[in-house]
Write a protein that holds these residues in place. Structure first.
Motif, PDB file in Angstrom:
ATOM      1  N   GLY A  37       0.815  -1.210   0.000  1.00 38.38           N
ATOM      2  CA  GLY A  37       0.000   0.000   0.000  1.00 38.38           C
ATOM      3  C   GLY A  37       0.850   1.261   0.000  1.00 38.38           C
ATOM      4  O   GLY A  37       0.524   2.250  -0.675  1.00 38.38           O
ATOM      5  N   TYR A  38       1.957   1.237   0.738  1.00 40.01           N
ATOM      6  CA  TYR A  38       2.871   2.382   0.768  1.00 40.01           C
ATOM      7  C   TYR A  38       3.419   2.686  -0.630  1.00 40.01           C
ATOM      8  O   TYR A  38       3.511   3.847  -1.047  1.00 40.01           O
ATOM      9  N   MET A  39       3.814   1.641  -1.355  1.00 40.62           N
ATOM     10  CA  MET A  39       4.402   1.844  -2.676  1.00 40.62           C
ATOM     11  C   MET A  39       3.380   2.380  -3.675  1.00 40.62           C
ATOM     12  O   MET A  39       3.701   3.224  -4.521  1.00 40.62           O
ATOM     13  N   CYS A  40       2.145   1.914  -3.578  1.00 36.33           N
ATOM     14  CA  CYS A  40       1.078   2.444  -4.440  1.00 36.33           C
ATOM     15  C   CYS A  40       0.850   3.926  -4.135  1.00 36.33           C
ATOM     16  O   CYS A  40       0.701   4.745  -5.049  1.00 36.33           O
ATOM     17  N   ALA A  41       0.851   4.274  -2.848  1.00 36.92           N
ATOM     18  CA  ALA A  41       0.695   5.677  -2.460  1.00 36.92           C
ATOM     19  C   ALA A  41       1.880   6.508  -2.939  1.00 36.92           C
ATOM     20  O   ALA A  41       1.718   7.661  -3.360  1.00 36.92           O
ATOM     21  N   GLY A  42       3.086   5.933  -2.898  1.00 32.13           N
ATOM     22  CA  GLY A  42       4.272   6.643  -3.366  1.00 32.13           C
ATOM     23  C   GLY A  42       4.206   6.949  -4.849  1.00 32.13           C
ATOM     24  O   GLY A  42       4.602   8.042  -5.291  1.00 32.13           O
TER      25      GLY A  42
END
Length: 366
Positions: free
Chosen positions: A343-348
């Protein structure tokens, strides 16, 4: 080496302090809180004192305190020691990046990647060292004491080296109008990248140890696998950053990171898939931090104070994310490490798109 030492030694520190892993996970947050404050206060100091001497002093203090980490029988005392070490780490990171920018100016991007390459080498060595020490039934104390001794020679050497000077008049720059939107956007991106790297590097050892592959040697190798990928990625980033724009490299890295974590999620029952996904994820993360810094320096004048602010925002990710993941692992299962960072990488990736769009709007309006 100092930063990556906590992950593979966390189970041993939990045992020494008679704590469970969830409680011991607060050590990440204690060190990261110190890192945040060190970034802010020591970052501003680089604008006014000789940078190399300040770097040397923080290294020497870190060397002394590292020797005391495994001697503490109480979690709160260990947390206090790591908090003070974090203060020094914040000053070391802000200083080394700021001084590199001041010294190499517009040509700094490859040298920033080289700086992080050596950080990756240190991170790669530590889990192997810890795994070897524990495999011989030696105490984790030995790893901390060896690391403490290794810090001293470069600190003494650095003390007498000439310090780069700011490329601008700091007093005049403090009066300039600052683009707060850009600072906030880059700060959020730093939050994601720092939180992700610290969390994965810190928890992958425990993830492997508890996720059906409960051998110390396997967990140590998986941790080393991650840092090896970081090191190779940063090595390749040196020539690549001379040929491609950092924005394009960041887009590729984030996409590759999402794919790598997807492999682990889809094939979590396979040790080979976890190994491949871990290596791919480490490789994808390798140059994100220096590339983001390179994008920022093209649009914001870099001072020690501003670098400290960006690093402080990033270190919030290192405080919140490992603590969050530790709780999720306890409540759900070890796979929470992977799904959260997915989820963090998608948000990034979404945040990077927002930064690019905003920069284009500034250019068009100008």
């Amino acid at each position: 080496m100092v930063i990556s030492s906590l992950g593979p030694t966390l189970p041993s520190l939990a045992e020494i302090t008679h704590s469970n892993l969830s409680s011991a996970g607060s050590l990440f947050s204690a060190r990261s809180l110190g890192y945040l404050l060190g970034s802010l206060f020591l970052g501003h100091a680089y604008d006014h004192v000789k940078g190399n001497r300040l770097l040397a002093a923080t290294l020497l203090i870190s060397a002394i305190l590292m020797a005391f980490v495994p001697l503490s029988p109480m979690l709160i005392l260990t947390g206090l020691i790591l908090f003070i070490i974090g203060l020094g780490l914040g000053g070391i990171d802000v200083g080394s990046n700021t001084l590199t920018i001041w010294h190499y100016k517009k040509n700094a991007t490859p040298y920033l990647n080289a700086l992080y390459l050596f950080s990756g080498i240190g991170g790669f060595i530590i889990p192997l060292l810890v795994g070897r020490i524990l495999s011989f039934d030696l105490r984790v104390h030995n790893a901390y004491w060896i690391l403490s001794l290794l810090i001293i020679p470069p600190a003494l050497w650095l003390f007498n080296q000439p310090s780069p000077c700011p490329s601008i008049d700091i007093r005049k720059e403090d009066k300039k109008e600052t683009n707060l939107v850009l600072i906030a956007l880059f700060g959020l991106l730093f939050f994601i990248f720092v939180g992700t790297e610290v969390s994965f590097g810190g928890w992958i050892y425990t993830f492997t140890l508890n996720y059906e592959y409960g051998q110390i040697s396997t967990a140590s190798l998986m941790n080393a696998n991650f840092w090896l990928a970081l090191t190779l990625g940063r090595l390749l980033a040196i020539p690549i950053s001379s040929r491609f724009e950092p924005e394009k490299i960041l887009q590729f890295n984030l996409t590759a990171a999402i794919i790598s974590l997807g492999i682990i999620i889809l094939f979590s029952g396979s040790l080979i898939s976890i190994s491949v996904g871990t290596f791919g994820f480490g490789f994808a993360l390798a140059s994100n931090f220096p590339m983001t810094y390179s994008v920022a320096k093209k649009h914001i004048v870099i001072t020690g104070r501003l670098t400290g602010i960006l690093w402080a925002l990033g270190s919030l990710g290192a405080i919140i994310t490992p603590w969050l993941i530790g709780g999720l692992i306890d409540y759900f299962s070890p796979i929470a490490l992977i799904t959260t960072l997915f989820g963090y990488m998608c948000a990034g990736l979404l945040l990077l798109a927002m930064i690019i769009i905003y920069l284009r709007s500034i250019t068009n309006s100008g």
